[in-house]
Design a protein around this motif. Sequence first.
Motif, PDB file in Angstrom:
ATOM      1  N   CYS A   1       0.858  -1.191   0.000  1.00 46.71           N
ATOM      2  CA  CYS A   1       0.000   0.000   0.000  1.00 46.71           C
ATOM      3  C   CYS A   1       0.893   1.240   0.000  1.00 46.71           C
ATOM      4  O   CYS A   1       1.808   1.355   0.815  1.00 46.71           O
TER       5      CYS A   1
ATOM      6  N   CYS B   1       0.352   3.400   3.618  1.00 49.92           N
ATOM      7  CA  CYS B   1       0.883   2.937   4.919  1.00 49.92           C
ATOM      8  C   CYS B   1       2.097   2.018   4.766  1.00 49.92           C
ATOM      9  O   CYS B   1       2.720   1.631   5.748  1.00 49.92           O
TER      10      CYS B   1
ATOM     11  N   HIS C   1      -4.910   0.749   0.382  1.00 48.81           N
ATOM     12  CA  HIS C   1      -6.000   0.140   1.130  1.00 48.81           C
ATOM     13  C   HIS C   1      -7.256   1.004   0.959  1.00 48.81           C
ATOM     14  O   HIS C   1      -7.142   2.215   0.752  1.00 48.81           O
TER      15      HIS C   1
ATOM     16  N   GLN D   1      -2.866   0.112   7.786  1.00 51.35           N
ATOM     17  CA  GLN D   1      -2.326  -0.459   9.011  1.00 51.35           C
ATOM     18  C   GLN D   1      -1.516   0.599   9.756  1.00 51.35           C
ATOM     19  O   GLN D   1      -0.851   1.424   9.126  1.00 51.35           O
TER      20      GLN D   1
HETATM   21 ZN   LIG Z   1      -2.527   1.171   3.564  1.00 55.11          ZN
END
Ligand SMILES: [Zn+2]
Length: 173
Positions: A73, A76, A136, A142
């Motif tokens: 991602c 993150c 995401h 996360q």
């Molecule tokens: Zn992410």
Amino acid sequence: MRRQPLPRQVDARKLTSTDVELSGIQPVSDFPRFAAGLCDERGDVDVKMHFYRDDSSIHRISATLATDVFVVCQRCLKAMPISISSQFELGIVWTEAQAKALPRELDSVILGEEPLDLFPLIEDELIIETPFTNYHPPGECQPAGPVKYGEEPEGAEERDNPFAVLKDLKSSD
Ligand SMILES: [Zn+2]
């Protein structure tokens, strides 16, 4: 139509002439250039390739690929799962002129005397179908871990260690 496991190399003319479907569940690690763009090498690629001659006597491969893999991602920097699937049509030819004469919907594969390498064909398609950037869904990123990328401790011990130099040399190529 006969069914066979997926070999790395085939006699494409023979297969298209006899109408054969090859299929295999190949680990992602079989496709290193594809795996290099992923978060890790988890996953398998479900490959089906049908070799046949169509009504115009064109030697063809109809292929489908499907895989569930993990990419990074961009927000993150953690793993996120994606599904990749693809269907593609190839026309097998032996000269540039034959390639130009193929119907538009067919990508050409020009064969020489050598057997046809299937894995690079599959790998190219997987790479084309991998999204360039991935995020995401909103709110599902996360949390960052305690150690962030680029924050490895730089102790004096490591600087004095000759193996640290070797490690640097290795990682720079
Ligand atoms: Zn992410």
